[in-house]
Design a protein around this motif. Structure first.
Motif, PDB file in Angstrom:
ATOM      1  N   TYR A 134      -0.422  10.009   8.030  1.00 38.64           N
ATOM      2  CA  TYR A 134       0.758  10.890   8.147  1.00 38.64           C
ATOM      3  C   TYR A 134       1.075  11.143   9.616  1.00 38.64           C
ATOM      4  O   TYR A 134       2.222  11.054  10.056  1.00 38.64           O
ATOM      5  CB  TYR A 134       0.526  12.232   7.437  1.00 38.64           C
ATOM      6  CG  TYR A 134      -0.001  12.134   6.022  1.00 38.64           C
ATOM      7  CD1 TYR A 134       0.459  11.153   5.157  1.00 38.64           C
ATOM      8  CD2 TYR A 134      -0.957  13.033   5.553  1.00 38.64           C
ATOM      9  CE1 TYR A 134      -0.030  11.063   3.863  1.00 38.64           C
ATOM     10  CE2 TYR A 134      -1.450  12.960   4.258  1.00 38.64           C
ATOM     11  CZ  TYR A 134      -0.993  11.969   3.426  1.00 38.64           C
ATOM     12  OH  TYR A 134      -1.481  11.886   2.152  1.00 38.64           O
TER      13      TYR A 134
ATOM     14  N   ASN B 152      -7.713  13.641   1.046  1.00 39.80           N
ATOM     15  CA  ASN B 152      -8.703  12.843   1.757  1.00 39.80           C
ATOM     16  C   ASN B 152      -8.827  13.442   3.150  1.00 39.80           C
ATOM     17  O   ASN B 152      -7.802  13.580   3.809  1.00 39.80           O
ATOM     18  CB  ASN B 152      -8.196  11.390   1.834  1.00 39.80           C
ATOM     19  CG  ASN B 152      -9.035  10.508   2.732  1.00 39.80           C
ATOM     20  OD1 ASN B 152     -10.068  10.907   3.225  1.00 39.80           O
ATOM     21  ND2 ASN B 152      -8.557   9.292   2.946  1.00 39.80           N
TER      22      ASN B 152
ATOM     23  N   ALA C 244      -3.110   9.307  -4.211  1.00 41.06           N
ATOM     24  CA  ALA C 244      -3.825   8.028  -4.100  1.00 41.06           C
ATOM     25  C   ALA C 244      -5.039   7.980  -5.036  1.00 41.06           C
ATOM     26  O   ALA C 244      -5.431   6.914  -5.487  1.00 41.06           O
ATOM     27  CB  ALA C 244      -4.266   7.799  -2.655  1.00 41.06           C
ATOM     28  N   TYR C 245      -5.618   9.146  -5.322  1.00 42.11           N
ATOM     29  CA  TYR C 245      -6.837   9.197  -6.149  1.00 42.11           C
ATOM     30  C   TYR C 245      -6.556   9.747  -7.548  1.00 42.11           C
ATOM     31  O   TYR C 245      -7.447  10.267  -8.203  1.00 42.11           O
ATOM     32  CB  TYR C 245      -7.905  10.026  -5.419  1.00 42.11           C
ATOM     33  CG  TYR C 245      -8.195   9.455  -4.055  1.00 42.11           C
ATOM     34  CD1 TYR C 245      -9.065   8.380  -3.908  1.00 42.11           C
ATOM     35  CD2 TYR C 245      -7.542   9.936  -2.925  1.00 42.11           C
ATOM     36  CE1 TYR C 245      -9.288   7.805  -2.674  1.00 42.11           C
ATOM     37  CE2 TYR C 245      -7.759   9.364  -1.684  1.00 42.11           C
ATOM     38  CZ  TYR C 245      -8.628   8.298  -1.557  1.00 42.11           C
ATOM     39  OH  TYR C 245      -8.833   7.732  -0.333  1.00 42.11           O
TER      40      TYR C 245
ATOM     41  N   THR D 185      -1.369   4.525  -5.680  1.00 36.08           N
ATOM     42  CA  THR D 185      -1.804   3.221  -5.157  1.00 36.08           C
ATOM     43  C   THR D 185      -2.712   2.500  -6.145  1.00 36.08           C
ATOM     44  O   THR D 185      -3.369   3.136  -6.972  1.00 36.08           O
ATOM     45  CB  THR D 185      -2.542   3.390  -3.809  1.00 36.08           C
ATOM     46  OG1 THR D 185      -2.959   2.111  -3.345  1.00 36.08           O
ATOM     47  CG2 THR D 185      -3.782   4.280  -3.935  1.00 36.08           C
TER      48      THR D 185
ATOM     49  N   ASP E 200       0.780  13.073  -2.291  1.00 32.92           N
ATOM     50  CA  ASP E 200       0.112  11.772  -2.229  1.00 32.92           C
ATOM     51  C   ASP E 200      -1.065  11.770  -3.206  1.00 32.92           C
ATOM     52  O   ASP E 200      -2.101  12.372  -2.944  1.00 32.92           O
ATOM     53  CB  ASP E 200      -0.335  11.544  -0.781  1.00 32.92           C
ATOM     54  CG  ASP E 200      -1.015  10.195  -0.580  1.00 32.92           C
ATOM     55  OD1 ASP E 200      -1.362   9.535  -1.580  1.00 32.92           O
ATOM     56  OD2 ASP E 200      -1.214   9.814   0.590  1.00 32.92           O
TER      57      ASP E 200
ATOM     58  N   PHE F 146      -5.441  12.857   5.497  1.00 32.26           N
ATOM     59  CA  PHE F 146      -5.320  11.416   5.697  1.00 32.26           C
ATOM     60  C   PHE F 146      -4.561  11.121   7.014  1.00 32.26           C
ATOM     61  O   PHE F 146      -3.490  11.676   7.258  1.00 32.26           O
ATOM     62  CB  PHE F 146      -4.585  10.841   4.492  1.00 32.26           C
ATOM     63  CG  PHE F 146      -4.398   9.361   4.523  1.00 32.26           C
ATOM     64  CD1 PHE F 146      -5.459   8.515   4.786  1.00 32.26           C
ATOM     65  CD2 PHE F 146      -3.154   8.807   4.252  1.00 32.26           C
ATOM     66  CE1 PHE F 146      -5.289   7.139   4.806  1.00 32.26           C
ATOM     67  CE2 PHE F 146      -2.969   7.446   4.248  1.00 32.26           C
ATOM     68  CZ  PHE F 146      -4.041   6.609   4.530  1.00 32.26           C
TER      69      PHE F 146
ATOM     70  N   GLY G  38       0.857  -1.187   0.000  1.00 35.05           N
ATOM     71  CA  GLY G  38       0.000   0.000   0.000  1.00 35.05           C
ATOM     72  C   GLY G  38       0.887   1.229   0.000  1.00 35.05           C
ATOM     73  O   GLY G  38       2.090   1.135   0.292  1.00 35.05           O
ATOM     74  N   SER G  39       0.315   2.377  -0.349  1.00 39.21           N
ATOM     75  CA  SER G  39       1.127   3.594  -0.214  1.00 39.21           C
ATOM     76  C   SER G  39       1.399   3.870   1.257  1.00 39.21           C
ATOM     77  O   SER G  39       2.346   4.569   1.604  1.00 39.21           O
ATOM     78  CB  SER G  39       0.498   4.788  -0.923  1.00 39.21           C
ATOM     79  OG  SER G  39      -0.884   4.790  -0.793  1.00 39.21           O
TER      80      SER G  39
HETATM   81  C1  LIG Z   1      -4.676  10.139   0.621  1.00 39.04           C
HETATM   82  C2  LIG Z   1      -4.439   8.690   0.847  1.00 39.04           C
HETATM   83  N1  LIG Z   1      -3.191   8.215   0.798  1.00 39.04           N
HETATM   84  C3  LIG Z   1      -2.914   6.917   0.978  1.00 39.04           C
HETATM   85  C4  LIG Z   1      -3.919   6.015   1.257  1.00 39.04           C
HETATM   86  C5  LIG Z   1      -3.535   4.594   1.536  1.00 39.04           C
HETATM   87  O1  LIG Z   1      -3.690   3.799   0.463  1.00 39.04           O
HETATM   88  P1  LIG Z   1      -3.056   2.339   0.394  1.00 39.04           P
HETATM   89  O2  LIG Z   1      -4.194   1.415   0.401  1.00 39.04           O
HETATM   90  O3  LIG Z   1      -2.291   2.339  -0.881  1.00 39.04           O
HETATM   91  O4  LIG Z   1      -2.152   2.158   1.584  1.00 39.04           O
HETATM   92  C6  LIG Z   1      -5.238   6.450   1.326  1.00 39.04           C
HETATM   93  C7  LIG Z   1      -6.319   5.491   1.652  1.00 39.04           C
HETATM   94  O5  LIG Z   1      -7.410   5.821   2.007  1.00 39.04           O
HETATM   95  C8  LIG Z   1      -5.503   7.821   1.116  1.00 39.04           C
HETATM   96  O6  LIG Z   1      -6.745   8.297   1.193  1.00 39.04           O
END
Ligand SMILES: Cc1ncc(COP(=O)(O)O)c(C=O)c1O
Length: 336
Positions: free
Chosen positions: A117, A162, A188-189, A212, A186, A114, A88-89
């Motif tokens: 961090y 997020n 992720a989206y 991710t 980051d 998120f 995962g990230s």
């Molecule tokens: C902004 C952000 N970064 C990272 C992640 C983590 O993602 P991963 O499933 O790759 O660990 C999320 C998951 O909700 C997220 O919203």
């Protein structure tokens, strides 16, 4: 046990469907899970087939992640020497902190954001500096620059953020990069927003972009994230990570997912048309906690943050149309 670990606030992860069902006293197939920004379309169909056909589960994965990094680099339009894959990230967030931040050194985040961090910064004994976002949840550039110029080592900027959905603009990131601190963007989206700053990585050794396969490719349960970064950082990250972090299952799923890229992107498009991957939804004042609990009682699970400035909000993952329908009907029932 170390005091800073005992004092850290644990990250509250989302619960799996069977636990949610038990808590709500409903059958598992009635759970509407909109709390984890997961992709309820699921993985590409070829993923299960590829996992069933794979015949070397008894052999350790490649510690250098060669095929994984080559595949990710080709997908992301970069070179393998700039790519590192993580469980995962989330894992990359942890590794970056361990690589760059010593005990007591400052890490900046712009809240609300998120939760990992903060959680990981506390676990490595870093000093967390939380800069509040402005009224529209945008990054307050001046306040961040001030905090960053005050001896900070690293800043996390989720884009889209997020749970608020805000993008961070390139000018802001460039200003922070110029200060010489490590800037982690980051994304992720990314597949939902289509906006990226990965193109800046080659000219900025202090920029890291995280992505991710959890969200767009529906692989949250297999855990596969990656970072795009300077070669020297990638080289060192590969020595910091556990040797076999990416499982052969995750690697197999990655390859199979990209075989069905068009299908996965058509699902991304459907989710965006339905309303983006997630929505931060403001409720009537003082109603957040009640609505969250009433939704859960009826089998609809959303994310709730029981603290300012988000106590009147819920975050809802966008899933298939019938899930949205159920959410809307249930919300109307609760609020009327
Ligand atoms: C902004 C952000 N970064 C990272 C992640 C983590 O993602 P991963 O499933 O790759 O660990 C999320 C998951 O909700 C997220 O919203």
């Amino acid at each position: 046990m170390l005091p800073h670990v005992l004092e850290a606030t644990p990250y509250a992860g989302v619960e799996p469907p069977d636990v949610l069902a038990r808590e709500a006293g409903i059958p598992e197939d009635q759970v509407v899970k909109l709390d984890g920004n997961e992709n309820l379309y699921g993985p590409a169909p070829g993923v299960a087939e590829a996992l069933a056909a794979y015949d070397s589960y008894h052999i350790y994965p490649d510690p250098m992640q060669r095929r994984v990094r080559e595949t990710l680099a080709a997908y992301a339009g970069t070179t393998p020497d700039r790519v590192v894959a993580g469980v995962g990230s989330d894992e990359l967030i942890d590794l970056l902190l361990r690589l760059f931040v010593g005990p007591g050194e400052k890490v900046i985040q712009c809240v609300p954001t998120f939760g990992m961090y903060a959680a990981f910064t506390q676990l490595i004994g870093g000093k967390l500096v939380s800069v509040p976002r402005d009224k529209t949840f945008d990054v307050p550039v001046d306040a961040v620059r001030q905090a960053a110029g005050d001896g900070a080592k690293l800043i996390f900027l989720a884009s889209p953020n997020n749970p608020t959905g805000n993008l961070v603009d390139e000018a802001t990131v460039r200003q922070l990069l110029a200060l010489g601190i490590v800037v982690v963007v980051d994304e992720a989206y990314y597949e939902f927003s289509g906006a990226t700053l990965a193109d800046l990585v080659p000219e900025h050794p202090n920029l890291v972009v995280l992505r991710t396969f959890s969200k767009w490719a529906g692989l949250a349960g297999l855990r596969l994230g990656y970072g795009i970064m300077d070669m020297s950082v990638a080289e060192r990250m590969l020595t910091v990570k556990p040797p076999y972090n990416i499982t052969v299952a995750a690697e197999t799923a990655l390859l199979a997912s990209l075989e069905e890229l068009d299908l996965l992107m058509s699902r991304v498009k459907a989710i965006v048309e339905e309303r983006a991957n997630f929505i931060l939804c403001r409720l009537p004042e003082g109603q957040g906690n009640r609505v969250y609990r009433e939704l859960a009682r009826r089998g609809v699970f959303v994310r709730y943050y029981d603290a300012p400035p988000l106590q009147d909000y819920i975050r809802v993952s966008v899933a298939l149309p019938h899930h949205s329908q159920k959410l809307v009907e249930t919300l109307i029932e609760i609020l009327s």
